[in-house]
Structures are given as C-alpha cells and as structure tokens.
Scaffold this active site. Structure first.
Site, PDB file in Angstrom:
ATOM      1  N   GLN A 261      57.034  31.060  44.179  1.00 56.19           N
ATOM      2  CA  GLN A 261      56.433  32.114  44.977  1.00 56.19           C
ATOM      3  C   GLN A 261      56.039  31.601  46.358  1.00 56.19           C
ATOM      4  OE1 GLN A 261      54.166  33.355  40.918  1.00 56.19           O
ATOM      5  NE2 GLN A 261      53.268  34.267  42.732  1.00 56.19           N
TER       6      GLN A 261
ATOM      7  N   ARG B  63      48.049  37.228  38.636  1.00 51.83           N
ATOM      8  CA  ARG B  63      47.972  38.567  39.206  1.00 51.83           C
ATOM      9  C   ARG B  63      46.561  38.876  39.692  1.00 51.83           C
ATOM     10  NH1 ARG B  63      51.750  43.638  37.532  1.00 51.83           N
ATOM     11  NH2 ARG B  63      51.391  44.749  39.447  1.00 51.83           N
ATOM     12  N   CYS B  64      46.001  37.915  40.409  1.00 49.85           N
ATOM     13  CA  CYS B  64      44.674  38.156  40.958  1.00 49.85           C
ATOM     14  C   CYS B  64      44.422  37.178  42.079  1.00 49.85           C
ATOM     15  CB  CYS B  64      43.596  38.000  39.891  1.00 49.85           C
ATOM     16  SG  CYS B  64      42.875  36.369  39.726  1.00 49.85           S
TER      17      CYS B  64
ATOM     18  N   GLU C 106      47.255  43.609  42.778  1.00 53.34           N
ATOM     19  CA  GLU C 106      46.448  43.014  41.725  1.00 53.34           C
ATOM     20  C   GLU C 106      45.231  43.828  41.337  1.00 53.34           C
ATOM     21  OE1 GLU C 106      46.194  39.352  43.751  1.00 53.34           O
ATOM     22  OE2 GLU C 106      48.051  38.609  42.888  1.00 53.34           O
TER      23      GLU C 106
END
Lengths: 162, 149, 799, 292
Positions: free
Chosen positions: C235, C382-383, C752
């Site tokens: 990523q 996801r945060c 998120e």
C-alpha cells in the site's frame, strides 16, 4: 502426466502432476482471472464453472479430475466483444472494489441464475454464501445479480442497451 | 492445545514382570501402534517413527522417547517429544504401578500432551478423541503383551 | 490482444459529486486485473517458507540436507545466511527491530525459520516440508497481563537488560514503552469531584485485516544492470523503496518498486514482512527472479495483526448527564516485535482521539505496550492508527454511562456533543477538530430509523419477554496523516504527491504517491482533475504504484488518500490552471486579468461568448505559447496538509435476540456519515457498505485467538470467520455534509469511518437488549454463547 | 498450499476401483467429491500415497425411489439432492440437510455417500441418516452387503467399510404422508462445521399419536449419535410440548462435546437439546400438528 482440458471452448494440452490443483492448471495456462485466496475451500475466489451448470472451487479439485469436462472461467464470459449481463451488472451496480473476488463471484452467480433465473434477494445471498468478499459488503453484488437476472430474462438484443 | 488423559489398565502379570517389561525399550516400542521404524539410543532412549491416522489426518510422526523408571516411587515416567506434518507433540505420561494380591498389576496412568502447529490449529477439532484412543491403544497393547510374558 | 470489453468509460467532464461508474472496473470484470501472482517472469523461481510449530522455543539445529536433495530445489537459507548479508534483522516502523528468519529462537507460532527456493511451487513446498528443525520448547507468554510479571520468561533476549527503547524507558524486559497524554492530576481531581462515575474494562480483541488476496513479492535482481525490481503487494511503494535502500545498501534510484493491482489491503499490506525480504535476498543471491505468495495460513499467522487493546476507562459526569472527565488505561499486546505501523511520534497511534464527539474538559490516557509470544504487528486495520479502539471505547462507554444515569443514550449524546460553534475545537487530549455538526447527523439518523417508535416497540416486546435492542454510535474520526509538523514514518514526512501531465490533445495522465486497493482512485482522482481543469474524465488516466514514475508519497492507509493526495491533486490542477490562464489570455488576445474561469472554461470577463476550453489551451501549450513561456502543461505538487480531518457519523443498529440459542439478528442498520465534500457518492456508499461489514464481523465473528501454548486458533478461514452474504445485514446509508474548512475541496476521507464507528453500535444494541437482565458490557466478538450465558443465568430459556 | 505427491488411479469400473483399494489398503483413499480430503491434503495433514478417483465410474450417479427407498448412488452430489423437487416435497429432513451442508459451491462437488463414509464427528448427513434410519450398501470383491446406519457408523472417522471395500449407495426410507422431519443446525457462519445440530423424523399414527421417531445429533460427541431414550419417550405418545421437552432433555445425558472455539461443552449440549426440540416442533408443524 499429460491431460487435455477444455477451457472456455478451447482444448488445452497440459502437463500436470496428479496433485496439481485445477486452479493452478488454469492459471498456468495463462488464464489468471481465476484467483486463489485460501487453503481451506472457504473463500470461493477460485470458483469456475464445470459443464455449464456446476460451480466448483477450482483449488479444491485436482486438474486431473477435470479431464473430459468443460470449464468456463471469467475470461469465457464475454462473447463476441459483448459483456455477459453479469459483468455489465457488476459494473453498473458498483458490485466490485478491489476486484479480487469478482471473477469467482460472477461465476457463482452465473450458476445460481441457471438454477434459479429469478431469485429473491434472500436466495441470492444464500446462493452466493460460498464466496467471500471483503470490500463491498455484498449489497451491490446482490443488486448486480438482480440486474443481471432481469437482463437475462429480456429478449436478446434488448439486454445490453441500458 | 493441551490434552489430558488418564486411565487404568489391569494387567495379568506380577508387578515384577511389569517392571522388567516397561524398563525395556524394545518391549515398550513393540506396543506402539503402527510402528514404522525404531532406533534404540541406549537403555532409556529411543527414536520411533509411528504412522498416525486421525480421520483425514494421515502421516508419520517421529518421536524421541525417554523412559524414566522410578521404582522407589512405584512410578514409571515417559517423556515423548517429536512431531510430524509440520506439528509438534510434547507428552509426559506417568503410570503408578501397584501389584495386586491376585498376582495382577494395576497401571494407573495419566498423560498430558501439548500439541503445537497445524495438527492443533487446523486439526484440533478432531484431535482430542483420536489422541485419547491412541494412548489407550498403547496401554492396552502393553497390558496384552505383559500378560503374554 | 484485442480489448475484450466495449468502451465502458464514463464520458465528458465529470466533476465532484457525480456518481460515475468506475474507470478501473472494465479490466476486473473480464478477469484481466494484474495482481501480483499473475506476474510471471522468465526463469522465475518459487519460494516457500518453513514455519515453527512452537510459539517460543530455542532452535537447536536446522538440517536442510533432505530438502536440498529434492529435484528442483535450488537453495535453502536460514538466519545465518542472512547475517552474512547483514539482513538477519530488519528495522520495524515502530523503532524496534525484527528477525527475518528465526535467529537462535522462535518467538511466535508459525514464525519463519528457513526459506526454500525451487524451480516449481511444488518442489518449493516439498523442500519446506523436508527441512528438519530441532527445537527446545520454552515457556510461552500469551496473556499480556502476565508478560510483565516478575517471573515471566524474557522473550527478547536480544535487548535483555536494555531498559531504554525507541519510545522511552522500559520497566521490564517484556515491556516496550509507556505513552501518555493529557493531565493526570487534573483529570483525577475532576473525576473525584464528579457526581457520577462509571468504570468499565473492555477488550478490543486481536484481529486481522485478511484481504482476499494474500501478500506476495517478486524480487528481480538484474545482475547486468545492478537494478533491483521488486513487485510487491504494498500500500506504500515509495516508503518500501526507501526502506529497502536503507537495509540493502542499494541506491534508491537502482530500486524500482511496482505495486500491481492489489486485492484488498485494509492495512495488512503496509509493513515489510520476512517473506518479502527472503524473496528479494533470494533473487540477489541466485540471480533469478523469485516469487513468494503467501498461503492463507501464513497471512493470518505471521503478517500484521490489528487491535489487541485491553482498556480500562473511567468517566465522570454530573447527575443530569454532563460529562466532566475521562481517564483511560490501556495495555497493548504488540506480539514478539513492535512492528506497529504508526507515525513515529505516536506509538499508540491516534488513540488520543478517545474523547470522541464529546466536550470533555479533562482527560488523561496512558498506554503500556508489551511483548508476548504472538505475531508482530499492530497495523492500522481499516482505521487511522488506533482510532477504532478509541472510538469503540468512548462509544461503548457513553452507553455504560447512559445506563448508569438511566438516561436514553441518544439524549446523553445530544447533551454532550461538541457544538458547531466550538470549531475549530481543541480537545483535552491535544487535537484540533476541524469541523462537524454532530447533532444534525444524529437527528437525521434518529429520524431515518424511527427511533421513538422503536423504543416503544422495545418496551412492548420486553413486557412480553422478547429481546430487542437499539444501539447508537456517534463517532468522530481523525484521519489524513498528516501535517509534517507532527507526522512522519521513519523520519519521512507524511505529505503526499500528485503529478498531472496534460497532453496536447487534451488528454492527461495523473499519478499519485498513494496506492489504491479497491478505493477507486482511478476514478476519483480523475474526477478531481476533471472538476479543476475541465478535462473529459475519459481522457484522464490515473496511475499509481510504480516508484519509477509516480511522485513520492506515503501511500494509502488510514483514510489518508483523499485528505493528502486528493489535496495535492486539486492544488496541482489549480497550479496548472494558473499557467493555462496565461495561455488562455494569449489565445483570447486579452490581458490575463480579463480572463476568468467560468463553467470549466476560460472566458473573457463580460464577454460570455468569447472563451477557450482547456483542450484548446492544452494544444496551445505545445504549439502556440505566449513569448518566453516554458512549453508544456504539467506539474508535480506535494501537499502538506495544515491539519488532520475529522469525519464523523451517526450509526443506529436494531437487533433481535433468539432466546433459545443466543443468536443475534441485526434487523436494521442506519449509517449517516459526514465525510465533508463527496467526490463520488456511489464510491462513498460502497466504501461504507464494506466498512460496516467489517465492523459487523468484528462485533460478532472475527478474532485471532490463541491457546495457552500459543497456538494460533484462527489460522485459516474456517476459524477466522469472515461473514458471507448470508450473515451480512442489509445496510441503509445516508449522509450530511460538513466540509473540511482547510482541505482544498473540503473532503475528509471516508474509507474507514464505518469500520471505526460501527462496532460500538452493534455491541450497544446487544447490551441494550439485555440491559434489563443486568448486563452492562459484553466483549467482542459477541458469540451466541456469550449471549446464551447471560440468558440462562437470568433464567431465560426457550425452544 | 500444495499437497504431497501421490499416485493417482482413475478406475473405469467398480471392479477396478475395488481391486485398487484391495491392493493398496491403508495407503489408499477413495476420492469422490474431495471436499474434505483435498483441503486436508493441502495442509499436508493428509498424505495418502494413492488416490482412487471414482468420479468416472459408471452408474453411481443415480438418485431415485425404488421399493420404498430413496437410493442415493455414491456419485450423487449434495446439490443433486438440494435441487431435487421430489426430495423437496417429500423428504423434509433430507431437503433441510441438503441446504446447509458446507456452502453452496462445495455442495456442487461434495457427495452424500462420501460424507457418510468420512463420518466426521460434525457431519450433517450422519445425523440425518440416523434419524431417518438409513441403510448403506457396501461393495467388496465378493459382492455387496446392506447395513443399517447404526452398524455402519462405528467411531469418529471410522465405518464398517473394510479394506478393499467401498460404499456405493445410501438408502433412505421413503416417508409416507404421515411422516416428516427437520434438520436444525447452528453454525458460526455458512461453511463452518456445526456448533451443534439435530436431525429428527416423526411418523404419526392416523390417531395423531407418534408411531415412530428418529433423533440424530451431531457435533456434540465423538461421532453422530442416536438419542435412543428420546425416541423411546416419543413413541406411542401424543405430541405435546411437555413430551418434546422431555425427549430433548435426553440429549444432555448422551452428548459429550469437546469444548472449542465453537463453544463450551455446556453450551453445545444445551444447543443440541434446543435444536432437537425445535426440530420436533418443526417436523410436527409440517404434519399440521401445532404444539407451540
């Protein structure tokens, strides 16, 4: 050992070991749209169609077992430069994000619609419950299958003109 | 995962015979089910390869087995460490040995096994009942063979 | 090969707010995505890893001889071989270091012990199975509370006795750091003076992002050119290139990192994993490309876990429900190496957002991190760096407080929201919230779900002995890391870059330092540029993930793409527009001051008919320039945001509970999000659907669990439970829009919010359904058995 | 993950298959659907040296009624049962089971007979076969024999199939109009093994009393079990909620589950009890008898 697999209507001679998984055989033949996501037959991203009406997880089948069967993968769905209604519907309904589960999901949906051309939302969720998606939360996938079901029930020719 | 088992085996043989049996690695090895090969290191240690069939789980396990007899406590300790299928098993078993008036001998045994690796993480669901059966088989075999001596 | 799909691209100028279909989809729906495992290079070798069955053991011997006998096996390496190259340990993002292959001992189950290289994947797997490793088991530490007991075994012998770590003093060999924020004394004083106090312990269990595509890497060292090409599921390709250069000594310009299509990331694909290093080392040593693709077991047992926060909270309030102070203590289980992916200054991430949407005057938070015999990690799943834990903590605690006060949880929230007039709002724990209208968003959600009627229904059902619950979460996020004054990773400031090149014919290629994994950047970046430059969206191509071509950036995670690269995109486009304006004036034969940008065209002020389009300007930029002007129409813009953005939302969940089995059925879930300006509503809704599903999974299913021996009990998808279409509830979404005052287009980021905000709503709903039975809290995942236990203890039984 | 290498046999006749099995004995495994075996092989937890693929054997894909029995050939897939209209209308228990085995894609390959032969402690078909009083047909070199399901299921992962033998058919008695059944299963998600599950079948007398009852439970002991005492309580009685409660309560006496991530032993026991109760209520409702 040498085997002949008919994939998307094309006969391919492949040299495999008995332990070669069908998913690997398909991918090694250049058709990388079929993905692999787990070791336990859980995720369904490797789903392909066997003999038109049967969905199988191609990483839970040895390639040698597929000899003499017709295999359809995501690459065999679009015909004559025209998307299959399911592909069109996944696009229209935002039924994918990262795209990794999409081929398996489309193949599973394809078989689902053959056995149940007009499924309810609940039946779609039930029928696709062998395939995981980590991005979409399934809601738009359900919508896409509903759209495709409608398109497939319309007379040919009218289907693609959205 | 941790597995604990215990059981009792009544052997039709005197305590003396039992003691001489269980201190002999060759005889103990002969009680292991599906023994594929065994190598005796000394009078207390051996390396045994055993076939294991636990439902879908099938393969060979290689074990270092150490016999630790403690006659003064009337106790036999066995330590087994080894593994197979990418997994590890550590087992400590002990048996209290008591001679009975009728010239039979009671083996009060218990074993604590710790299993690590795929056999536990993937196969754990089906391991417990099968491992128990395996251990019971070992003691049953021992009982049978001791009685034959 | 001929293009197999009809041209599906959305056409024309398509700016902000348009729900256009995604430009990246055509290749995915025909099976022509290009994921890492789809890449095959001539002469490529396959790699497989040997893993430890033990969670903690000394390595007595590694025997590779049998493996090397297998036909096709080329080499086997262990830590000793890596040491020769100085690569047996690598730095982690959190200032710790980690073993690449086990060095003398293993510290968690499935830890990598050796790497096998072979001509086929079969031979590699056979080779890995044939490597014989002799271990001596050591006592295992699984419970983080026992890690710092005086008699606990020392896990990290490499730093034994070294009582200063990357984030300050260590008070035990298994202690990593202590981090705190806020005023302890003032908070304690305020708590002591409060009329009402609640205390609650809660655990945010260890989980794993588990994208469906596992991690993988192809190392390709070209010995003739000295150039290393690395294909990697990452990523953050640029950061990876920098790290690779630092650890291998290869100059950065001789390393090319390509991040191809990524099959989901969710934070899993941020760190550097041992498998990557071994694939690269293998290629350097063997002079051939080496591919490694994780198995699912490897993914779930060895790569970055998330959460594992054990939290104690205390909140003070007045009797009529005004909150006064909050104190938090958290024990963070970081596993064997501190490989948390957090900005350098924030070892506990942005956990200090834990005062949430509420006006706490006093607050104090303290976090201790410890080593255990578990896989390393602490990724932002996801945060935005521990925001999920913070949000869950406060949103769950507000319900505990409401219960204590016998107050409706909606009413309690409305009473304590930070008010619109208070923005920019400085929080007691040091953040400055940019904007928000919490009351409005909650009221939209309450109206949408029919809150008053639901409460009535609940009372009626309760009277009949039926169990129904309603749960609310009104969370605030903190995303967009980040402003360079505060945010860096390994010293690299967390700005992001955009490059925009407009070609003579009016088409453009746009590149960014971010790397999407399904978020739709190829569409949304094009929309921003289409909006700002008036170019047709179908003529804009977006490229990310190739460090040879893309501008530097820190990548895509923590909802940072839109706040950072999105800003760079808009400001870069505006910079181009400035130049374009000069060219337009030249073409229109007027002074620059007489030209204005109206309806995505340059027009002469007061002469509406006299205009030029950006297409015409683009052509002129290469053919007909004002005298002395540098040709071309392109720019690279690095955007360093002035502040973070603070998206928020109001989620309401309704559940029904089966008294016989303890099964919880989510009947309805309304999610109203406020992420500021919306670029593409269709994509935003899709992100919300996906995030809610992961929140649902956390609340009810997902957990990486261990037994006492350190066996990972969630090592595959039969035990690490991801919901299918059948379990997943139907989502009802909506939004309010409170633009960020400082972001160039007012956007805040949304990817998120639903994962962060929703878990508390689910748990609050279940606890609400059981509250009259004396339940105050249930830890996630809420299994049927946990509910069943409550029911049977309360004497509730039913077929 | 890559399985260990093995020798692959693809017999074209039953005789050939049996001779392979006889020759290789313990080392050989029958490969039908492969949905349990192949994942175990991918983890290398199963490393059989010979696989005998029976998928090309002729005449084992039949699914029809004959002499009061539904005959299910060894190559009948779960979906063949799931999509069969006759089964949906008449064989309520079997139809219920066919919808919850593994997941919808796995069911396209998995076979009913294969599942029974595997005799996983959490198998769905074993419980159903117990409740429905099914029979198994086993073929050896010297002919075939028919066994009751109770004889066939020996222990976890063990059946009465000997070396050199294979099961070729499962037989389920055809229900009459006064017979119905149900399958109740709790799983953590689709595709999981059951946390607990119960199969029941009830046959009523014309006077409304229970003529015969079958109760099988799975995932709560070393193998699927028959709740004999529960069946005995029901037989001859008029169905009431009290009676069902008492029959379901019998589950607690024989269930002996392992605690695991699916739940504690107490939870699983209680669930088996609840599910037997629910199954009985549902089966009776299908016979238009409402007890709750």
């Amino acid at each position: 050992m040498e085997i002949t697999l008919k994939i998307n209507g094309v006969e391919k001679k492949l040299n495999v070991e008995p332990r070669t998984l069908l998913a690997h055989a398909i991918r090694d033949a250049g058709l990388t749209g079929t993905h692999i996501g787990c070791d336990s037959s859980s995720c369904g991203v490797c789903t392909v169609v066997l003999d038109g009406k049967t969905a199988v997880k191609s990483c839970t089948m040895f390639a040698v077992m597929a000899e003499g069967h017709e295999i359809t993968t995501i690459e065999g769905m679009a015909q004559g430069g025209k998307l299959h209604p399911l592909q069109q519907a996944f696009y229209d309904q935002h039924g994918l994000q990262c795209g990794y589960c999409t081929p398996g999901m489309i193949m599973a949906a394809h078989v689902l619609l053959q056995h149940n051309p007009n499924p309810t939302e609940e039946e779609i969720r039930f029928g696709l419950s062998g395939n995981l998606c980590r991005c979409t939360g399934y809601q738009n996938i359900v919508k896409a299958v509903q759209q495709a079901a409608q398109m497939l029930q319309q007379p040919a020719g009218a289907a693609a003109d959205d | 995962m941790k597995l604990e088992y215990s059981g009792q085996e009544k052997v039709q043989a005197s305590a003396e015979k039992v003691w001489s049996f269980i201190q002999d690695p060759q005889k103990v090895a002969s009680c292991l089910p599906d023994l594929k090969s065994v190598e005796f290191k000394d009078d207390k240690n051996m390396v045994a390869t055993v076939g294991v069939a636990v439902g879908p789980v099938r393969g060979s396990f290689k074990f270092n087995i150490e016999l630790d007899p403690r006659p003064e406590e009337n106790k036999m300790m066995v330590r087994i460490r080894g593994g197979g299928l990418g997994s590890a098993v550590d087992l400590t078993a002990s048996a209290d040995i008591s001679g009975q008036e009728d010239q039979s001998t009671l083996l009060d045994w218990n074993g604590v096994a710790s299993v690590s690796g795929p056999a536990a993480t993937v196969g754990g669901r089906v391991l417990d009942a099968q491992a128990k059966r395996l251990i019971e088989t070992v003691f049953a075999n021992m009982g049978k063979k001791m009685s034959e001596v | 090969m001929a293009v197999e799909t009809p041209n599906l691209e959305p056409k024309g100028i398509q700016g902000l707010g348009k729900a256009i279909k995604r430009k990246e989809d055509p290749r995915f729906i025909v099976g022509k995505g290009n994921y890492l495992d789809d890449i095959n290079l001539p002469g490529m070798l396959h790699m497989a890893l040997v893993h430890s069955p033990y969670a903690h053991a000394k390595i007595l011997n590694i025997d590779t001889s049998e493996a090397l006998k297998i036909p096709g096996v080329k080499a086997v390496i262990t830590s000793k071989d890596l040491a020769a190259a100085g690569l047996s340990w690598i730095p982690t993002l959190a200032g710790d270091k980690q073993m690449v292959l086990a060095d003398g001992k293993v510290l968690y189950q499935y830890q990598e012990v050796a790497a096998v290289y072979a001509e086929t994947r079969q031979a590699a797997a056979d080779g890995a199975a044939a490597v014989q490793v002799e271990y001596e088991p050591l006592p295992v530490v699984v419970d983080p509370y026992k890690a710092t007991a005086p008699d606990a075994p020392v896990l990290r012998e490499d730093i034994k006795g070294n009582m200063t770590g990357a984030h300050g003093p260590r008070r035990h060999d298994n202690h990593i750091w202590t981090w705190d924020v806020g005023s302890k004394d003032e908070t304690e004083k305020a708590l002591a003076a409060s009329e009402v106090r609640i205390k609650q312990h809660m655990v945010y269990p260890r989980s794993h992002p588990a994208p469906l595509e596992p991690c993988g890497c192809i190392g390709d060292m070209n010995k003739a050119t000295g150039r290393l090409t690395v294909y990697m599921t990452t990523q953050a390709p640029h950061a990876i290139r920098t790290v690779l250069s630092l650890v291998t000594g290869i100059p950065e310009n001789n390393i090319r990192v390509i991040s191809p299509d990524i099959g989901g990331g969710f934070g899993n694909k941020v760190p550097v994993y041992p498998g990557y290093v071994c694939a690269i080392v293998g290629s350097i040593v063997l002079g051939a490309p080496v591919k490694w693709v994780e198995t699912r077991t490897e993914n779930l047992t060895t790569t970055g876990f998330a959460r594992d926060f054990h939290m104690d909270i205390e909140i003070g309030a007045t009797k009529d429900g005004k909150v006064t102070a909050m104190k938090v203590y958290t024990l963070a289980d970081h596993g064997a190496f501190d490989a948390a992916a957090d900005p350098s200054k924030y070892p506990a991430g942005l956990f200090s957002i834990c005062t949430g949407s509420y006006d706490f005057q006093k607050a104090y938070a303290e976090v201790d991190a410890v080593y255990t015999n578990k896989a390393p990690g602490g990724v932002a799943y996801r945060c935005s760096f521990r925001v999920t834990e913070a949000s869950y903590l406060i949103e769950r605690s507000m319900d505990v407080l409401a219960h204590e006060l016998k107050m409706d949880p909606a009413e309690l929230r409305l009473k304590n929201f930070i008010q619109p007039s208070q923005f920019p709002y400085p929080s007691a724990l040091g953040w400055t919230y940019d904007s928000g209208d919490y009351e409005k968003t909650l009221k939209v959600a309450l109206g949408r779900i029919g809150y008053a009627e639901l409460r009535k229904e609940q009372a009626e059902k309760r009277a009949k002995g039926e169990l129904m619950g309603i749960g609310i979460s009104t969370f605030t996020e903190i995303v967009g890391a980040g402003p360079s004054k505060d945010f860096d990773i390994l010293g690299i400031k967390m700005f992001d870059g955009a490059e925009i090149r407009v070609h003579p014919s009016g088409s453009a290629i746009v590149r960014a330092g971010t790397r999407h994994q399904g978020q739709g950047h190829e569409t949304t970046w094009a929309q921003i540029v289409s909006e700002e430059l008036g170019l047709d969206v179908d003529k804009i191509i977006v490229e990310e993930g190739d460090t040879d071509t893309a501008p530097y950036g820190l990548g895509t995670y923590a909802s940072r793409s839109t706040p950072t690269a999105g800003g760079a995109m808009a400001l870069g486009a505006r910079r181009i527009r400035e130049k374009a304006k000069k060219i337009a004036a030249h073409l229109l034969e007027v002074g620059e001051g007489d030209v204005e940008w109206v309806d995505k065209k340059f027009v002469v002020k007061g002469v509406p008919g006299k205009s030029v389009t950006m297409n015409e300007v683009a052509f002129a930029a290469y053919t007909n320039l004002p005298p002395g002007m540098e040709p071309g129409l392109e720019t690279t813009y690095y955007y360093d945001p002035p502040n973070l953005t603070f998206p928020h939302g109001a989620y309401i969940c309704v559940v029904d509970i089966d008294k016989g089995t303890g099964e919880v059925k989510v009947r309805r879930f309304v999610a109203i999000d406020d992420c500021g300006t919306i670029i593409n509503p269709m994509i935003v809704e899709g992100q919300v659907h996906g995030g809610l599903t992961e929140g649902f999974a956390m609340a009810f299913m997902q957990e990486i669990a261990f037994d006492e021996q350190g066996n990972n009990l969630s090592s595959n998808f039969t035990d690490y439970l991801l919901p299918t279409a059948l379990e997943t509830p139907k989502w009802e979404t909506g939004h309010t829009v409170t633009p960020s005052p400082h972001h160039p287009i007012g956007a805040k980021g949304v990817g998120e919010s639903p994962t962060v905000g929703s878990p508390a709503a689910f748990v609050n709903a279940v606890v609400d359904a059981l509250a009259h039975l004396g339940v105050r809290h249930i830890d996630m995942p809420i299994t049927r058995e946990k509910v069943w236990k409550v029911l049977r203890q309360a004497g509730v039984d039913s077929f | 993950m890559i399985p260990a290498a093995f020798e692959y046999k693809r017999p074209m006749s039953l005789e050939e298959a049996i001779s392979h099995l006889a020759e290789h004995g313990y080392d050989a495994r029958v490969l039908a659907g492969g949905q349990s075996l192949i994942p175990a092989m991918r983890y290398r937890l199963a490393q059989p040296s010979v696989l005998v693929d029976i998928n090309k054997l002729p005449n084992l894909g039949y699914l029809h009624e004959e002499n009061g029995m539904l005959r299910i050939g060894a190559l009948v897939r779960d979906t063949d049962v799931e999509f069969n209209k006759n089964i949906q209308s008449k064989y309520h228990l079997i139809s219920d089971v066919s919808m919850v085995v593994a997941d919808p894609i796995v069911r396209f390959r998995g076979t009913v007979v294969g599942s029974l032969c595997h005799n996983d402690p959490s198998g769905d078909w074993a419980a159903a076969a117990i409740a429905a009083r099914a029979q198994m047909v086993i073929q050896g070199k010297n002919g075939s024999r028919v066994e009751s399901i109770d004889q066939f299921l020996v222990d976890s992962f063990a059946t009465s199939i000997g070396e050199g033998e294979m099961a070729v058919e499962a037989r389920f008695p055809t229900p009459n109009s006064l017979t119905s059944g149900a399958y109740e299963k709790i799983e953590r998600k689709v595709g999981d093994y059951a946390t607990a599950a119960a199969a029941v079948q009830i046959e009523l007398n014309p006077d409304g009393t229970i003529k015969e009852a079958g109760i099988g439970i799975t995932a709560v002991a070393h193998m699927a079990l028959r709740v004999v005492e529960g069946e005995n309580l029901l037989r001859g009685q008029k169905p009431t909620l009290e009676l069902i409660r008492a029959a379901a309560e019998e589950v607690r006496k024989i269930a002996d589950p392992n605690p695991d991530a699916r739940g504690s032993a107490e939870y699983k026991k209680d669930m088996a009890r609840v599910l037997v109760g629910r199954g009985l209520i549902k089966a009776l409702r299908r016979l238009n008898v409402v007890v709750a």
